[in-house]
Design a protein around this motif. Structure first.
Motif, PDB file in Angstrom:
ATOM      1  N   ARG A   1     -12.467  -7.971  -0.607  1.00 31.73           N
ATOM      2  CA  ARG A   1     -11.254  -8.776  -0.502  1.00 31.73           C
ATOM      3  C   ARG A   1     -10.244  -8.326  -1.551  1.00 31.73           C
ATOM      4  N   LEU A   2      -8.963  -8.523  -1.221  1.00 30.49           N
ATOM      5  CA  LEU A   2      -7.868  -8.172  -2.114  1.00 30.49           C
ATOM      6  C   LEU A   2      -7.289  -9.458  -2.697  1.00 30.49           C
TER       7      LEU A   2
ATOM      8  N   ARG B   1       0.868  -1.178   0.000  1.00 33.58           N
ATOM      9  CA  ARG B   1       0.000   0.000   0.000  1.00 33.58           C
ATOM     10  C   ARG B   1       0.897   1.218   0.000  1.00 33.58           C
ATOM     11  N   VAL B   2       0.560   2.197  -0.840  1.00 34.16           N
ATOM     12  CA  VAL B   2       1.450   3.328  -1.115  1.00 34.16           C
ATOM     13  C   VAL B   2       0.695   4.640  -0.960  1.00 34.16           C
ATOM     14  N   THR B   3       1.333   5.628  -0.344  1.00 32.12           N
ATOM     15  CA  THR B   3       0.780   6.977  -0.291  1.00 32.12           C
ATOM     16  C   THR B   3       0.965   7.640  -1.647  1.00 32.12           C
ATOM     17  N   LEU B   4      -0.123   8.070  -2.274  1.00 32.82           N
ATOM     18  CA  LEU B   4      -0.049   8.629  -3.619  1.00 32.82           C
ATOM     19  C   LEU B   4       0.862   9.843  -3.690  1.00 32.82           C
ATOM     20  N   SER B   5       0.675  10.804  -2.805  1.00 34.05           N
ATOM     21  CA  SER B   5       1.369  12.087  -2.912  1.00 34.05           C
ATOM     22  C   SER B   5       2.885  11.970  -2.779  1.00 34.05           C
ATOM     23  N   SER B   6       3.352  11.044  -1.947  1.00 33.53           N
ATOM     24  CA  SER B   6       4.784  10.937  -1.675  1.00 33.53           C
ATOM     25  C   SER B   6       5.442   9.714  -2.287  1.00 33.53           C
ATOM     26  N   GLY B   7       4.632   8.725  -2.667  1.00 35.37           N
ATOM     27  CA  GLY B   7       5.184   7.467  -3.142  1.00 35.37           C
ATOM     28  C   GLY B   7       5.701   6.575  -2.025  1.00 35.37           C
ATOM     29  N   ARG B   8       5.468   6.966  -0.773  1.00 30.85           N
ATOM     30  CA  ARG B   8       5.976   6.197   0.365  1.00 30.85           C
ATOM     31  C   ARG B   8       5.193   4.898   0.516  1.00 30.85           C
ATOM     32  N   VAL B   9       5.919   3.808   0.702  1.00 26.80           N
ATOM     33  CA  VAL B   9       5.295   2.508   0.908  1.00 26.80           C
ATOM     34  C   VAL B   9       4.877   2.393   2.367  1.00 26.80           C
ATOM     35  N   GLU B  10       3.576   2.326   2.615  1.00 29.83           N
ATOM     36  CA  GLU B  10       3.035   2.273   3.973  1.00 29.83           C
ATOM     37  C   GLU B  10       3.071   0.872   4.561  1.00 29.83           C
ATOM     38  N   ARG B  11       2.791  -0.134   3.734  1.00 35.37           N
ATOM     39  CA  ARG B  11       2.727  -1.517   4.213  1.00 35.37           C
ATOM     40  C   ARG B  11       3.182  -2.438   3.092  1.00 35.37           C
ATOM     41  N   THR B  12       3.908  -3.504   3.465  1.00 29.35           N
ATOM     42  CA  THR B  12       4.413  -4.450   2.468  1.00 29.35           C
ATOM     43  C   THR B  12       4.181  -5.883   2.929  1.00 29.35           C
TER      44      THR B  12
ATOM     45  N   PRO C   1      -7.858  -6.310   2.802  1.00 30.78           N
ATOM     46  CA  PRO C   1      -7.169  -5.139   2.256  1.00 30.78           C
ATOM     47  C   PRO C   1      -6.449  -4.286   3.301  1.00 30.78           C
ATOM     48  N   GLU C   2      -6.996  -4.189   4.497  1.00 29.48           N
ATOM     49  CA  GLU C   2      -6.421  -3.280   5.486  1.00 29.48           C
ATOM     50  C   GLU C   2      -5.051  -3.734   5.980  1.00 29.48           C
ATOM     51  N   GLY C   3      -4.961  -4.974   6.439  1.00 32.40           N
ATOM     52  CA  GLY C   3      -3.706  -5.430   7.044  1.00 32.40           C
ATOM     53  C   GLY C   3      -2.952  -6.458   6.247  1.00 32.40           C
ATOM     54  N   PHE C   4      -3.457  -6.838   5.064  1.00 31.38           N
ATOM     55  CA  PHE C   4      -2.831  -7.845   4.199  1.00 31.38           C
ATOM     56  C   PHE C   4      -2.807  -9.234   4.840  1.00 31.38           C
ATOM     57  N   ARG C   5      -3.698  -9.496   5.764  1.00 35.08           N
ATOM     58  CA  ARG C   5      -3.770 -10.839   6.339  1.00 35.08           C
ATOM     59  C   ARG C   5      -4.348 -11.776   5.295  1.00 35.08           C
ATOM     60  N   GLN C   6      -3.628 -12.875   5.014  1.00 35.13           N
ATOM     61  CA  GLN C   6      -4.098 -13.818   4.013  1.00 35.13           C
ATOM     62  C   GLN C   6      -5.251 -14.625   4.573  1.00 35.13           C
TER      63      GLN C   6
END
Length: 270
Positions: free
Chosen positions: A107-108, A78-89, A123-128
């Motif tokens: 679901r993602l 998940r990425v912040t649009l304005s900065s390109g910072r990766v919030e979660r991987t 989608p929120e925490g990427f829990r499979q």
């Protein structure tokens, strides 16, 4: 060399059809005439991780979601649009080559290339929360609000029921010149399927009902806005902000992500 980094020449014939009004120049599959081609105008430019081998892109609830590929480097982020910072991987196992992603019915979903397995996350925490199998390669993925739509690098799109991941129907994508193969990353935009054509600067606009190509988006020249000093790969990655009516595109190893507006081909770019 891995897939997507081998050059295959693709020849596309761009033809015109009548276009209705709208921010993205809506096209009608019932109109007489030929497929219309659009160019682009850059509205905004955002930072993008130049190490990201972009395979899937989504705009969802104010943030970008991105799936990246390559063995040993594939991620969901998940990425912040304005900065390109990766919030979660979330990192995939080293033997998996990540592919397209989509959010559907809360679901993602994420595909892999040749492993014929996909994954389901919160989608929120990427829990499979699940996984699924399919019989082809996995390339692009999107959602029409009810069903997933999947590409496998051929001219065929498959509609999947997110509940059981069964194939509901298959559809061949055809232009005025015949089947359109190398369908890659997908996005559902205003009742159309947008598809990157691998190893080209073109996006096809496809009817989800018939598979007919309704028009083309020609992004030739967009790489010129990336600047120098970066080893970039092909155009790949389409995301649509439905609430804000914004269209975003990027590519593999691109240092920038662009918000663009479609304009009839021949008008000036900015």
């Amino acid at each position: 060399m891995v897939r997507r980094m081998i050059i295959r020449p693709i020849t596309l014939l761009f033809l015109l059809i009548f276009a209705g009004p709208g921010h993205f120049g809506s096209v009608s599959e019932g109109s007489a005439g030929r497929e219309k081609t659009y160019g682009f105008k850059i509205i905004n430019t955002y930072p993008h991780d130049p190490a990201a081998f972009t395979q899937g892109l989504i705009f969802h609830e104010g943030a970008l979601y991105e799936g990246t590929g390559l063995y040993g480097r594939s991620t969901l982020r998940r990425v912040t649009l304005s900065s390109g910072r990766v919030e979660r991987t979330h990192r995939l196992l080293p033997n998996l080559f990540g592919e397209g992603i989509a959010i559907c019915r809360g679901r993602l979903y994420q595909l892999t290339w040749q492993s014929r397995v996909g994954f389901i996350y919160e989608p929120e925490g990427f829990r499979q929360v699940g996984s699924f199998a399919y019989a082809t390669e996995g390339w692009g993925l999107t959602c029409d609000g009810a069903n997933l739509i999947m590409s496998d690098g051929t001219s065929t799109l498959r509609f999947l029921d997110p509940g059981g991941m069964r194939v509901i129907r298959e559809m061949e994508v055809r232009s005025d010149t015949g089947p359109v193969s190398n369908l890659n990353e997908l996005e559902y935009v205003k009742g159309e399927i947008y598809a990157n054509i691998w190893n080209s600067d073109q996006i096809a606009r496809i009817s989800p009902r018939t598979g007919k190509v309704l028009g083309w988006i020609d992004l030739q020249g967009l790489k010129a806005h990336l600047g120098s000093g970066h080893q970039v790969d092909v155009l790949n990655g389409i995301a649509y902000d439905k609430k804000g009516d914004r269209l975003f595109v990027t590519g593999k190893f691109w240092p920038k992500l662009f918000e663009i507006e479609l304009v009839p081909l021949g008008e000036s770019k900015k």
